[in-house]
Write a protein that holds these residues in place. Structure first.
Motif, short mmCIF file in Angstrom:
data_model
loop_
_atom_site.label_atom_id
_atom_site.label_comp_id
_atom_site.label_asym_id
_atom_site.label_seq_id
_atom_site.Cartn_x
_atom_site.Cartn_y
_atom_site.Cartn_z
N MET A 1 0.85 -1.20 0.00
CA MET A 1 0.00 0.00 0.00
C MET A 1 0.88 1.24 0.00
O MET A 1 1.85 1.32 0.75
N SER A 2 0.58 2.18 -0.87
CA SER A 2 1.39 3.39 -0.92
C SER A 2 1.16 4.21 0.35
O SER A 2 0.10 4.13 0.96
N ALA A 3 2.18 4.98 0.74
CA ALA A 3 2.09 5.77 1.98
C ALA A 3 0.95 6.78 1.87
O ALA A 3 0.76 7.41 0.83
N GLN A 4 0.18 6.88 2.97
CA GLN A 4 -0.91 7.86 2.98
C GLN A 4 -0.36 9.23 3.32
O GLN A 4 0.58 9.35 4.11
N VAL A 5 -0.96 10.24 2.76
CA VAL A 5 -0.50 11.60 3.04
C VAL A 5 -1.69 12.54 3.17
O VAL A 5 -2.68 12.42 2.45
N VAL A 6 -1.60 13.43 4.15
CA VAL A 6 -2.60 14.48 4.32
C VAL A 6 -1.89 15.82 4.14
O VAL A 6 -0.95 16.13 4.87
N ARG A 7 -2.34 16.58 3.16
CA ARG A 7 -1.73 17.90 2.88
C ARG A 7 -2.67 18.99 3.36
O ARG A 7 -3.81 19.08 2.89
N VAL A 8 -2.17 19.79 4.30
CA VAL A 8 -3.01 20.84 4.89
C VAL A 8 -2.45 22.20 4.52
O VAL A 8 -1.24 22.43 4.61
N CYS A 9 -3.33 23.09 4.12
CA CYS A 9 -2.93 24.46 3.86
C CYS A 9 -3.55 25.35 4.93
O CYS A 9 -4.77 25.38 5.10
N ALA A 10 -2.70 26.06 5.68
CA ALA A 10 -3.19 27.00 6.70
C ALA A 10 -3.21 28.39 6.07
O ALA A 10 -2.17 28.89 5.65
N LEU A 11 -4.39 28.98 5.99
CA LEU A 11 -4.52 30.31 5.38
C LEU A 11 -4.24 31.39 6.43
O LEU A 11 -4.84 31.40 7.50
N TYR A 12 -3.32 32.26 6.11
CA TYR A 12 -2.96 33.42 6.97
C TYR A 12 -2.67 33.01 8.42
O TYR A 12 -3.23 33.60 9.35
N PRO A 13 -1.83 31.99 8.64
CA PRO A 13 -1.65 31.50 10.01
C PRO A 13 -1.07 32.55 10.96
O PRO A 13 -1.29 32.48 12.17
N GLU A 14 -0.33 33.54 10.43
CA GLU A 14 0.28 34.53 11.32
C GLU A 14 -0.70 35.66 11.65
O GLU A 14 -0.44 36.46 12.54
N LEU A 15 -1.84 35.72 10.97
CA LEU A 15 -2.82 36.77 11.25
C LEU A 15 -4.12 36.20 11.81
O LEU A 15 -4.72 36.76 12.73
N MET A 16 -4.56 35.09 11.23
CA MET A 16 -5.85 34.52 11.64
C MET A 16 -5.58 33.38 12.63
O MET A 16 -5.67 32.20 12.31
N ASN A 17 -5.23 33.76 13.85
CA ASN A 17 -4.84 32.74 14.84
C ASN A 17 -5.26 33.12 16.24
O ASN A 17 -4.70 32.64 17.22
N ILE A 18 -6.27 34.00 16.35
CA ILE A 18 -6.49 34.66 17.65
C ILE A 18 -6.95 33.71 18.74
O ILE A 18 -6.62 33.88 19.90
N TYR A 19 -7.72 32.70 18.40
CA TYR A 19 -8.22 31.80 19.44
C TYR A 19 -7.46 30.48 19.44
O TYR A 19 -8.06 29.41 19.41
N ALA A 20 -6.13 30.59 19.43
CA ALA A 20 -5.28 29.40 19.53
C ALA A 20 -5.55 28.41 18.41
O ALA A 20 -5.60 27.21 18.62
N ASP A 21 -5.72 28.95 17.21
CA ASP A 21 -6.00 28.10 16.05
C ASP A 21 -4.89 27.08 15.79
O ASP A 21 -5.11 26.06 15.16
N ARG A 22 -3.69 27.40 16.28
CA ARG A 22 -2.59 26.46 16.12
C ARG A 22 -2.95 25.08 16.66
O ARG A 22 -2.49 24.06 16.14
N GLY A 23 -3.78 25.05 17.70
CA GLY A 23 -4.16 23.76 18.30
C GLY A 23 -4.86 22.85 17.30
O GLY A 23 -4.70 21.63 17.35
N ASN A 24 -5.64 23.43 16.40
CA ASN A 24 -6.32 22.61 15.40
C ASN A 24 -5.32 21.95 14.45
O ASN A 24 -5.44 20.77 14.12
#
Lengths: 239, 459
Positions: A1-24
């Protein structure tokens, strides 16, 4: 089985992060890693082009001025790629301010700001206090818990289903009993806390959907602390 | 008896009732008095022969006020203050009321008040302070305070409406900008690239955009969170040159710090009984306040050196053979500095983390995900998680990389304290990291066992 991969794009992580969005993002990353799933995170910030090459697009909340900057950039530069990604089945998750940006428009004071319109919602300002507090909502798949803190009131279009029904808390507008909005793989919610750490099941649901598998097929993890945190937040919401 | 004296007497009896009820509610008498007379603070403060000064910031208010108190004591200036911690209007009115003698005279000459960020405007309007010290603004309790910019705008209103001398943190762009157009603001800041963060701006840094033009700030050095030496990449607005500054900073673990203090009056070496770069900032704020009050440099240096740790801010408690150090954490920026300071101590550490969600802590506990536990995770030997939201703290530590075998969950604080002490090595050290109400609760538990003094018993 080929390796599974999840690609995530975080939009504006340095600006849109006020409620600890990093945790998500951290939840997605660790729960992939512990299962041997390759996790790739790419930020996409102001003025950068957006590529339609990710499985999950995440956008969090920000201060009014930051959100205004991001809204303009999102509409001007990134909307076509984001719409194309959503149309081919990529997940788009907006939390708080990010949820407002996924709708048609929102208001800051007298100002009317355009969003990308992936969800048929409009966010307006009304007299009355900010909607703040612990919240619990119910979906077909389970219960979501967390914290909400928003001045905007979000109205669903006639054919736009909510993400869930309010068990405890305010939700979209404080009186409709609806919280968030969902159209297929596009999800918007006011629930932070952050959202995914308090609701590991939703995190796994997103990972499974990104991999195009059923959540039950994911490797089982020891979720004793995840379950305790969910129960703690549910208790705080008075349920 | 005047009408005001009668009101004061009513408010005082409320204080007695409150103490009999066993609560450390230091704001009760003042709140009662303010209901009877909304200008009670101005009326009482009129008796302060040397006027008053106020100190506000997200982080470090209490420590800065205590350090200033230590300097003022050495200068022979008697104060009326709220060092016991209640820092909204009720707390300040209480402090003034407690200082008022039978004949109506106050027991101190100078009012020194730490003021909650949100309460600065109404309190400053009543006190008409000589000096306003504003140190920093970090995201904190968004459910209570709202966004940072909202507080920034309120502060700008206070500054515009006051004739006070401004003492401002040069290294915080949002705070420093309050001095634009003001009469001779006195800035303080750190001048030592050797103690700058090697990783640049903290995650989720605040105030990243220029107050004047909206451009992005470029940092030559970052010291704490978004505090540092910055310049706008668009309009060139720069960090003002600090008149009071710290050079050659030496951080000595979780115990103390040393630095060379430079002021317009010369320089001297300060040895603080408080750890970490964040306390160097607090010392600078106190030193700048004292400079603005024209206190001699030697007195400032002595006063800073003589101040002990207090009220859960790096306070040490002996429990049998083990030592407990209490380090208050209440927001991401503050928690990061505490963790960074702990990391200066060698080896692995035993922790008692206490996460509460009372109103004074912020009902929203999301902030723990913005604090950088990741860097510290490999140094955790064992952690006991307690408080009303204990499981969420435990979960945060798990995702930061602490193995679950090293994490214990015990929501009840007294039982958690026993478990954490028992788990720590004999002759070893335990670090307690409580949120605000958890810190009060922890001190109460220790106090009942004769290990710490209840803060409202301090005089």
């Amino acid at each position: 089985m080929s390796a599974q991969v999840v690609r995530v794009c975080a939009l504006y992580p340095e600006l849109m992060n006020i409620y600890a969005d990093r945790g998500n993002l951290l939840m997605l990353e660790q729960r992939c890693r512990w299962r041997g799933i390759d996790f790739r995170l790419s930020p996409s910030t102001l003025e950068a082009p957006l590529r339609d090459e990710h499985d999950i697009y995440y956008i969090g909340g920000g201060q009014d001025s930051d959100q205004r900057l991001c809204a303009a950039d999102l509409v001007a530069r990134k909307a076509p790629a984001l719409r194309a990604a959503a149309a081919r089945g990529a997940i788009v998750l907006g939390v708080c301010g990010g949820y407002q940006l996924l709708g048609h428009s929102y208001e800051i004071g007298e100002e009317h700001v355009e969003g990308v319109g992936l969800l048929d919602v409009r966010t307006v300002r009304e007299d009355g206090p900010r909607l703040i507090g612990n919240i619990a909502i119910t979906l077909e798949e389970g219960v979501l818990v967390g914290f909400e803190n928003h001045a905007g009131r979000t109205r669903l279009g006639p054919d736009q289903p909510p993400l869930g029904r309010v068990l405890s808390g305010h939700g979209n507008d404080g009186h409709s009993g609806f919280e968030g909005a969902r159209r297929d793989n596009v999800l918007g919610t006011y629930i932070h806390g952050p959202l995914l750490p308090k609701n590991a099941w939703l995190c796994d649901w997103l990972i499974a959907r990104a991999l195009a598998v059923e959540p039950e097929t994911l490797a089982v993890l020891d979720d004793a602390l995840e379950d305790a945190a969910h129960a703690s937040a549910l208790h705080a919401a008075g349920r | 008896m005047s009408v005001f004296s009668a009101k004061a007497a009513v408010a005082r009896s409320a204080a007695v009732a409150s103490r009999l009820a066993g609560r450390g509610a230091t704001s009760v008498p003042g709140s009662v008095l303010l209901q009877l007379d909304q200008h009670a603070i101005a009326r009482l403060a009129a008796g302060l022969r040397r006027g008053s000064v106020v100190i506000s910031a997200t982080n470090g208010k209490t420590t800065t006020a205590a350090l200033a108190g230590s300097i003022l004591a050495r200068a022979g200036i008697t104060t009326v203050d709220n060092f016991a911690g209640a820092n909204m209007a009720g707390g300040i009115a209480s402090a003034l009321l407690a200082a008022r003698g039978r004949a109506g005279a106050l027991s101190g000459e100078l009012g020194v008040f730490e003021v909650d960020e949100f309460w600065l405007a109404p309190v400053a309007a009543e006190l008409d302070p000589r000096v306003i010290v504003l140190s920093n603004l970090f995201r904190d309790q968004l459910d209570r305070y709202g966004e940072l910019e909202t507080i920034g705008e309120r502060w700008a209103g206070v500054v515009a409406g006051s004739s006070a001398r401004l003492v401002l943190g040069a290294d915080d762009p949002l705070v420093a900008y309050l001095g634009v157009g003001a009469q001779e603001p006195l800035y303080f800041g750190i001048e030592d690239p050797n103690v700058a963060r090697s990783t640049g701006l903290a995650h989720a840094a605040d105030s990243t955009q220029c107050r004047r033009c909206g451009g992005a700030y470029r940092y030559a050095h970052v010291y704490v969170g978004h505090l540092g030496v910055y310049e706008c990449s668009n309009c060139g607005l720069r960090r003002p040159q600090p008149g009071v500054s710290a050079h050659n900073v030496v951080l000595e673990g979780a115990r103390s710090a040393r630095f060379e203090l430079r002021t317009p009056a010369g320089s001297g070496t300060v040895t603080l009984a408080l750890p970490g770069l964040y306390n160097v900032y607090n010392a600078l704020a106190a030193a700048a306040l004292a400079t603005a009050l024209e206190i001699p440099l030697a007195t400032i240096v002595d006063g800073l050196g003589a101040a002990p740790a207090m009220f859960g801010r790096a306070e040490l408690v002996q429990i049998g053979k083990r030592e407990l150090q209490i380090l208050l954490i209440k927001n991401p920026a503050g928690a990061n500095e505490v963790l960074r300071t702990l990391a200066l101590e060698p080896g692995e550490h035993d922790l008692l983390g206490v996460l509460n969600d009372q109103i004074a802590d912020g009902r929203d506990v999301s902030w723990i995900w913005d604090a950088d536990f990741e860097e510290f995770a490999p140094r955790v030997r064992h952690v006991t998680c307690a408080g009303t939201r204990a499981p969420e703290l435990a979960l945060r530590l798990k995702y930061a990389g602490v193995p679950t075998t090293r994490i214990a969950l015990e929501p009840n604080l007294a039982r958690a304290l026993d478990a954490a002490v028992a788990a720590a090595p004999e002759d070893g050290k335990l670090y307690a990291l409580p949120t605000y109400t958890a810190m009060l609760e922890l001190r109460e538990v220790l106090g009942r066992r004769g290990q710490a003094t209840n803060f409202w018993d301090r005089t």
